[in-house]
Scaffold this motif. Structure first.
Motif, PDB file in Angstrom:
ATOM      1  N   THR A   5       8.245   0.604 -10.099  1.00  0.00           N
ATOM      2  CA  THR A   5       9.326   0.474  -9.119  1.00  0.00           C
ATOM      3  C   THR A   5       9.203  -0.806  -8.309  1.00  0.00           C
ATOM      4  O   THR A   5      10.152  -1.574  -8.215  1.00  0.00           O
ATOM      5  CB  THR A   5       9.340   1.688  -8.181  1.00  0.00           C
ATOM      6  N   CYS A   6       8.017  -1.066  -7.732  1.00  0.00           N
ATOM      7  CA  CYS A   6       7.890  -2.213  -6.827  1.00  0.00           C
ATOM      8  C   CYS A   6       6.966  -3.293  -7.375  1.00  0.00           C
ATOM      9  O   CYS A   6       6.805  -4.320  -6.736  1.00  0.00           O
ATOM     10  CB  CYS A   6       7.407  -1.761  -5.454  1.00  0.00           C
ATOM     11  N   GLN A   7       6.387  -3.074  -8.576  1.00  0.00           N
ATOM     12  CA  GLN A   7       5.563  -4.070  -9.261  1.00  0.00           C
ATOM     13  C   GLN A   7       4.261  -4.355  -8.526  1.00  0.00           C
ATOM     14  O   GLN A   7       3.609  -5.346  -8.802  1.00  0.00           O
ATOM     15  CB  GLN A   7       6.331  -5.405  -9.467  1.00  0.00           C
ATOM     16  N   HIS A   8       3.840  -3.523  -7.591  1.00  0.00           N
ATOM     17  CA  HIS A   8       2.538  -3.686  -6.939  1.00  0.00           C
ATOM     18  C   HIS A   8       1.449  -3.193  -7.880  1.00  0.00           C
ATOM     19  O   HIS A   8       1.693  -2.307  -8.699  1.00  0.00           O
ATOM     20  CB  HIS A   8       2.488  -2.896  -5.629  1.00  0.00           C
ATOM     21  N   ASP A   9       0.266  -3.794  -7.718  1.00  0.00           N
ATOM     22  CA  ASP A   9      -0.875  -3.354  -8.518  1.00  0.00           C
ATOM     23  C   ASP A   9      -1.295  -1.952  -8.076  1.00  0.00           C
ATOM     24  O   ASP A   9      -1.375  -1.663  -6.885  1.00  0.00           O
ATOM     25  CB  ASP A   9      -2.054  -4.310  -8.339  1.00  0.00           C
TER      26      ASP A   9
ATOM     27  N   SER B  16       3.063   5.055  -5.007  1.00  0.00           N
ATOM     28  CA  SER B  16       3.272   6.026  -3.932  1.00  0.00           C
ATOM     29  C   SER B  16       4.302   7.054  -4.377  1.00  0.00           C
ATOM     30  O   SER B  16       5.014   6.852  -5.365  1.00  0.00           O
ATOM     31  CB  SER B  16       3.775   5.321  -2.676  1.00  0.00           C
ATOM     32  N   LYS B  17       4.383   8.135  -3.618  1.00  0.00           N
ATOM     33  CA  LYS B  17       5.395   9.147  -3.919  1.00  0.00           C
ATOM     34  C   LYS B  17       6.806   8.551  -3.797  1.00  0.00           C
ATOM     35  O   LYS B  17       7.708   8.884  -4.550  1.00  0.00           O
ATOM     36  CB  LYS B  17       5.249  10.329  -2.941  1.00  0.00           C
ATOM     37  N   ARG B  18       6.977   7.642  -2.831  1.00  0.00           N
ATOM     38  CA  ARG B  18       8.289   7.019  -2.608  1.00  0.00           C
ATOM     39  C   ARG B  18       8.766   6.324  -3.886  1.00  0.00           C
ATOM     40  O   ARG B  18       9.898   6.514  -4.317  1.00  0.00           O
ATOM     41  CB  ARG B  18       8.164   6.019  -1.452  1.00  0.00           C
ATOM     42  N   CYS B  19       7.862   5.521  -4.485  1.00  0.00           N
ATOM     43  CA  CYS B  19       8.252   4.783  -5.684  1.00  0.00           C
ATOM     44  C   CYS B  19       8.504   5.742  -6.840  1.00  0.00           C
ATOM     45  O   CYS B  19       9.398   5.525  -7.659  1.00  0.00           O
ATOM     46  CB  CYS B  19       7.176   3.773  -6.051  1.00  0.00           C
ATOM     47  N   GLN B  20       7.735   6.824  -6.907  1.00  0.00           N
ATOM     48  CA  GLN B  20       7.956   7.811  -7.960  1.00  0.00           C
ATOM     49  C   GLN B  20       9.335   8.460  -7.808  1.00  0.00           C
ATOM     50  O   GLN B  20      10.069   8.620  -8.778  1.00  0.00           O
ATOM     51  CB  GLN B  20       6.869   8.894  -7.885  1.00  0.00           C
ATOM     52  N   MET B  21       9.682   8.792  -6.567  1.00  0.00           N
ATOM     53  CA  MET B  21      10.978   9.430  -6.319  1.00  0.00           C
ATOM     54  C   MET B  21      12.128   8.470  -6.630  1.00  0.00           C
ATOM     55  O   MET B  21      13.152   8.867  -7.172  1.00  0.00           O
ATOM     56  CB  MET B  21      11.082   9.888  -4.853  1.00  0.00           C
TER      57      MET B  21
ATOM     58  N   ASP C 285      16.493   7.115 -10.146  1.00  0.00           N
ATOM     59  CA  ASP C 285      17.191   6.223 -11.079  1.00  0.00           C
ATOM     60  C   ASP C 285      17.409   6.926 -12.402  1.00  0.00           C
ATOM     61  O   ASP C 285      18.478   6.864 -12.980  1.00  0.00           O
ATOM     62  CB  ASP C 285      16.339   4.959 -11.330  1.00  0.00           C
ATOM     63  N   TRP C 286      16.354   7.603 -12.879  1.00  0.00           N
ATOM     64  CA  TRP C 286      16.457   8.283 -14.165  1.00  0.00           C
ATOM     65  C   TRP C 286      17.525   9.370 -14.105  1.00  0.00           C
ATOM     66  O   TRP C 286      18.335   9.518 -15.009  1.00  0.00           O
ATOM     67  CB  TRP C 286      15.093   8.889 -14.523  1.00  0.00           C
ATOM     68  N   ALA C 287      17.531  10.115 -12.999  1.00  0.00           N
ATOM     69  CA  ALA C 287      18.493  11.215 -12.863  1.00  0.00           C
ATOM     70  C   ALA C 287      19.918  10.679 -12.830  1.00  0.00           C
ATOM     71  O   ALA C 287      20.808  11.237 -13.468  1.00  0.00           O
ATOM     72  CB  ALA C 287      18.194  12.008 -11.602  1.00  0.00           C
ATOM     73  N   SER C 288      20.149   9.575 -12.110  1.00  0.00           N
ATOM     74  CA  SER C 288      21.507   9.037 -12.032  1.00  0.00           C
ATOM     75  C   SER C 288      21.931   8.472 -13.386  1.00  0.00           C
ATOM     76  O   SER C 288      23.089   8.577 -13.774  1.00  0.00           O
ATOM     77  CB  SER C 288      21.595   7.976 -10.943  1.00  0.00           C
ATOM     78  N   GLU C 289      20.978   7.864 -14.121  1.00  0.00           N
ATOM     79  CA  GLU C 289      21.300   7.372 -15.465  1.00  0.00           C
ATOM     80  C   GLU C 289      21.610   8.535 -16.397  1.00  0.00           C
ATOM     81  O   GLU C 289      22.542   8.485 -17.181  1.00  0.00           O
ATOM     82  CB  GLU C 289      20.115   6.572 -16.032  1.00  0.00           C
ATOM     83  N   ALA C 290      20.820   9.594 -16.290  1.00  0.00           N
ATOM     84  CA  ALA C 290      21.034  10.769 -17.138  1.00  0.00           C
ATOM     85  C   ALA C 290      22.393  11.389 -16.836  1.00  0.00           C
ATOM     86  O   ALA C 290      23.106  11.804 -17.744  1.00  0.00           O
ATOM     87  CB  ALA C 290      19.926  11.791 -16.910  1.00  0.00           C
TER      88      ALA C 290
END
Ligand SMILES: [Zn+2]
Length: 76
Positions: A7-11, A25-30, A35-40
């Motif tokens: 999501t944010c390209q951080h190491d 983080s959980k934020r990036c996972q969500m 994104d996946w849900a909206s694409e689906a």
């Protein structure tokens, strides 16, 4: 082992204790799941609107076929 957060390209360290890997983080996972849900949803919504007119055409074709069959049945 280090991976980049999709999501944010951080190491991110790939460790058992990091329950959000490969996210940082959980934020990036969500965000990624969102994104996946909206694409689906977009993909799921597409065939419904595209198949609706096609189904209507199929019904017309079937009715036309039945009408022809009835015509030949009654004329012969
Ligand atoms: Zn991140």
């Amino acid at each position: 082992m280090k991976v980049k957060c999709p999501t944010c390209q951080h190491d991110v360290s790939w460790e058992e204790k990091n329950e959000y890997r490969p996210f940082c983080s959980k934020r990036c996972q969500m965000i990624d799941l969102g994104d996946w849900a909206s694409e689906a949803n977009a993909i799921a919504g597409k065939p419904a609107s595209e198949t609706a007119p096609q189904n209507a055409m199929d019904v017309e074709e079937i009715e036309a076929m039945l009408a022809k069959q009835n015509d030949s049945f009654f004329t012969h």
